[in-house]
Design a protein around this motif. Structure first.
Motif, short mmCIF file in Angstrom:
data_model
loop_
_atom_site.label_atom_id
_atom_site.label_comp_id
_atom_site.label_asym_id
_atom_site.label_seq_id
_atom_site.Cartn_x
_atom_site.Cartn_y
_atom_site.Cartn_z
N TYR A 158 0.82 -1.21 0.00
CA TYR A 158 0.00 0.00 0.00
C TYR A 158 0.86 1.27 0.00
O TYR A 158 0.43 2.31 -0.51
N SER A 159 2.08 1.20 0.52
CA SER A 159 2.99 2.34 0.39
C SER A 159 3.30 2.57 -1.09
O SER A 159 3.44 3.72 -1.53
N HIS A 160 3.42 1.48 -1.84
CA HIS A 160 3.61 1.59 -3.29
C HIS A 160 2.39 2.20 -3.95
O HIS A 160 2.50 3.12 -4.78
N LYS A 161 1.23 1.75 -3.56
CA LYS A 161 -0.01 2.24 -4.18
C LYS A 161 -0.22 3.73 -3.92
O LYS A 161 -0.59 4.49 -4.83
N TYR A 162 0.04 4.17 -2.68
CA TYR A 162 -0.23 5.56 -2.31
C TYR A 162 0.99 6.47 -2.48
O TYR A 162 0.91 7.67 -2.21
N GLY A 163 2.14 5.92 -2.91
CA GLY A 163 3.33 6.73 -3.10
C GLY A 163 3.96 7.23 -1.81
O GLY A 163 4.58 8.30 -1.79
N VAL A 164 3.80 6.46 -0.74
CA VAL A 164 4.33 6.87 0.57
C VAL A 164 5.82 6.49 0.65
O VAL A 164 6.21 5.35 0.39
N GLU A 165 6.66 7.45 0.99
CA GLU A 165 8.09 7.18 1.12
C GLU A 165 8.37 6.32 2.36
O GLU A 165 7.62 6.35 3.33
N VAL A 166 9.47 5.59 2.30
CA VAL A 166 9.82 4.64 3.36
C VAL A 166 11.24 4.95 3.86
O VAL A 166 12.16 5.15 3.06
N ARG A 167 11.39 5.01 5.17
CA ARG A 167 12.72 5.18 5.76
C ARG A 167 13.48 3.86 5.69
O ARG A 167 12.96 2.82 6.07
N VAL A 168 14.74 3.92 5.23
CA VAL A 168 15.54 2.70 5.10
C VAL A 168 16.71 2.76 6.09
O VAL A 168 17.49 3.71 6.09
N GLY A 187 18.16 7.23 4.76
CA GLY A 187 17.26 8.17 4.11
C GLY A 187 15.98 7.56 3.60
O GLY A 187 15.58 6.45 3.99
N LEU A 188 15.31 8.30 2.69
CA LEU A 188 13.97 7.95 2.21
C LEU A 188 14.03 7.30 0.82
O LEU A 188 14.78 7.73 -0.05
N TYR A 189 13.17 6.28 0.66
CA TYR A 189 13.06 5.55 -0.60
C TYR A 189 11.58 5.48 -0.98
O TYR A 189 10.70 5.54 -0.12
N LYS A 190 11.33 5.32 -2.27
CA LYS A 190 9.99 5.06 -2.77
C LYS A 190 9.92 3.61 -3.25
O LYS A 190 10.87 3.09 -3.85
N VAL A 191 8.78 2.95 -2.98
CA VAL A 191 8.57 1.59 -3.48
C VAL A 191 8.23 1.71 -4.96
O VAL A 191 7.13 2.14 -5.33
N ASP A 192 9.17 1.31 -5.81
CA ASP A 192 9.03 1.51 -7.26
C ASP A 192 8.19 0.43 -7.92
O ASP A 192 7.41 0.71 -8.84
N SER A 193 8.34 -0.81 -7.47
CA SER A 193 7.58 -1.92 -8.07
C SER A 193 7.53 -3.09 -7.11
O SER A 193 8.32 -3.18 -6.16
N ILE A 194 6.62 -4.03 -7.39
CA ILE A 194 6.43 -5.21 -6.55
C ILE A 194 6.31 -6.43 -7.46
O ILE A 194 5.64 -6.38 -8.51
N THR A 195 6.97 -7.50 -7.09
CA THR A 195 6.80 -8.77 -7.81
C THR A 195 6.53 -9.87 -6.80
O THR A 195 6.92 -9.79 -5.63
N TYR A 196 5.83 -10.91 -7.28
CA TYR A 196 5.53 -12.06 -6.43
C TYR A 196 5.74 -13.32 -7.26
O TYR A 196 5.14 -13.48 -8.34
N GLY A 197 6.61 -14.19 -6.77
CA GLY A 197 6.90 -15.40 -7.53
C GLY A 197 7.95 -16.23 -6.83
O GLY A 197 8.40 -15.91 -5.73
N PRO A 198 8.36 -17.33 -7.49
CA PRO A 198 9.34 -18.23 -6.86
C PRO A 198 10.68 -17.52 -6.64
O PRO A 198 11.20 -16.85 -7.52
#
Length: 520
Positions: A158-168, A187-198
């Protein structure tokens, strides 16, 4: 859920001071529990601070930067991350705001701690491929079940969906950290993409691509690696580009002090005589009397090894609460003066009550700065409470009105370049002070020296002609080192030494700063 924005310079100083005070309280409480024998003193200290409302930003859920926490700040314990509001999980790698506190009704991730512990993780600093939580044994590497989009994994989605930055925050193994781990805020990062698989283990995994937001301070983890490469080069007797000397002290310090300048051709630090320590006059001896040894006359082992008053007179002079130093050589708490064993004491050089006499234990360098002219910065990690260096110059005796009574050989007769010990604010009161927390009755004895004024120095240091590197340390109203007066054995109480100790965890290539009492 809010974003905190700090714009005014005064506000930056205020929030930085709040963070520092919270960390000082945590370290003081942790130290007390550790000396009391607690195996996880960090977690016990965190529990105490949480129960008493001493952790920051618990009443709000902050998205983005945490006020007063800078990119590159380092922490020795995960508990500290919670104390300052950087992360909100003691074990889980993903910190998030639960759905019932988000107006959209979905959880949102605010921070991650990346340790590179998953097979599918990949990290080049600017781009981080982060494998979600779950699906493997607690201390295992390979997955034994599929991961699911739940809890932290769902929040990151949902951080990816809403464009919420994430502290790393990156976790590193570190032999010089008391926890053997170091946590670096990058610093701050954006969730650029998500994958789900083996994944590499064959089980389904959630993989999140996080990209660092441009325009931030340099990566703390990258600086850490650069500092390690630099010290390896210097240790190999190679002078890297920009270094005007590999040792300003010319062998007078136990560790070399290099000088770095890639700004201009100024070589002024090389133009004075280096003295590693001041030459103080001996204590007065009354006519017809012999000076008596005050401690350790028949000692065969180190003093101050237990948390009782003990038989060492020097340790007992330090007041209540036991020895001045922990077993690792860090200062237990600030005092009006620390009494170390001296030259006429019978204990060995390895005595735990002789910490500052062993000299520098951390690599430092003098460097040219566009912001502060010349400064001093760490090349090693320096733990809070660790001895840093002595402040040195020519000793000039003064009377009660501050007038010259006598001059040391070679000292200037003018007041330019004078360092007055009485002008340093009593920052030592902040170190080891756990008074903000109410501790159990079985905690260590509170100090009995709280009301002592301590010795009043009857000298100033003239650093205009002869000095060490300490006068190059810059001023700050939120410093990371502080002055502690130290006397040794039968030392003259009119001439306590100016010893500098770390107030914060100081990462490599972080500039040292001290409060000189400017404007007082």
């Amino acid at each position: 859920m809010v974003r905190a924005t700090v714009t005014a310079e005064a506000d930056h100083l205020e929030v930085r001071t709040l963070v520092r005070r919270a960390r000082l309280t945590f370290e003081a409480v942790r130290g007390i529990y550790h000396r009391g024998g607690r195996t996880r003193a960090d977690m016990t200290a965190l529990s105490t601070m949480l129960s008493q409302g001493l952790c920051l930003y618990r009443d709000v859920r902050i998205v983005g930067s945490i006020p007063g926490v800078f990119v590159g700040d380092v922490f020795s314990y995960r508990a500290e991350l919670i104390v300052v509001g950087l992360h909100n999980q003691t074990q889980a790698g993903i910190g998030f705001i639960p759905a019932n506190l988000v107006s959209e009704g979905h959880p949102v991730a605010t921070s991650i701690v990346s340790s590179g512990g998953y097979l599918d993780d990949h990290d080049n600093g600017e781009v981080l491929i982060y494998t979600g939580s779950g699906g493997r044994p607690r201390h295992g590497v390979e997955h034994n079940t599929d991961q699911e989009f739940e809890r932290g994994n769902l929040a990151l989605a949902y951080s990816h969906k809403y464009g919420v930055e994430v502290r790393v925050i990156r976790s590193h193994d570190c032999d010089t950290s008391p926890s053997a781990k170091l946590y670096v805020y990058d610093g701050l990062y954006k969730v650029d993409s998500i994958t789900y698989g083996p994944g590499k283990s064959g089980h389904e995994v959630c993989k999140f691509k996080l990209v660092r937001i441009p325009g931030q301070a340099p990566l703390g983890s990258k600086i850490w690696r650069s500092a390690r490469d630099l010290t390896n080069t210097l240790d190999s007797n190679i002078r890297p580009r920009g270094y005007v000397t590999r040792d300003l002290s010319k062998g007078k310090e136990v560790i070399r002090v290099p000088v770095f300048n890639n700004v201009d051709r100024d070589l002024s630090p090389l133009g004075f005589e280096y003295i590693a320590r001041p030459d103080f006059p001996p204590p007065p001896v009354l006519p017809g009397t012999a000076r008596r040894l005050r401690c350790c006359q028949y000692a065969t082992a180190a003093c101050g090894g237990s948390w009782s008053s003990g038989s060492c007179a020097c340790v007992r002079k330090n007041g209540g609460g036991g020895p001045a130093y922990n077993a690792d050589g860090t200062l237990v708490r600030g005092r009006p003066v620390v009494y170390e064993c001296g030259a006429r004491c019978g204990c060995p050089a390895s005595c735990s009550n002789r910490v500052t006499q062993r000299g520098m234990q951390h690599r430092l360098e003098v460097f040219r700065s566009r912001q502060t002219d010349w400064g001093v910065r760490a090349l090693d990690l320096i733990q809070p409470g660790a001895f840093v260096c002595e402040f040195s110059g020519d000793v000039v005796t003064v009377d009660d009105d501050g007038h010259h009574a006598s001059n040391a050989a070679g000292a200037s007769t003018e007041w330019g370049g004078i360092v007055d010990p009485k002008k340093f604010p009593a920052r030592w009161r902040e170190w080891g002070d756990a008074s903000a927390a109410t501790l159990p009755d079985d905690a260590e004895e509170p100090p009995r020296f709280a009301q002592l004024a301590g010795p009043r120095p009857r000298y100033v240091l003239d650093v205009s002609r002869r000095r060490n590197f300490a006068p190059y340390i810059s001023h700050s109203s939120a410093p990371n080192v502080f002055v502690q007066l130290v006397l040794r054995g039968d030392g003259n109480e009119s001439y306590p030494r100016l010893m500098l100790f770390a107030m914060d965890t100081i990462p490599p290539l972080r500039e040292l700063s001290i409060d000189y009492g400017i404007g007082q």
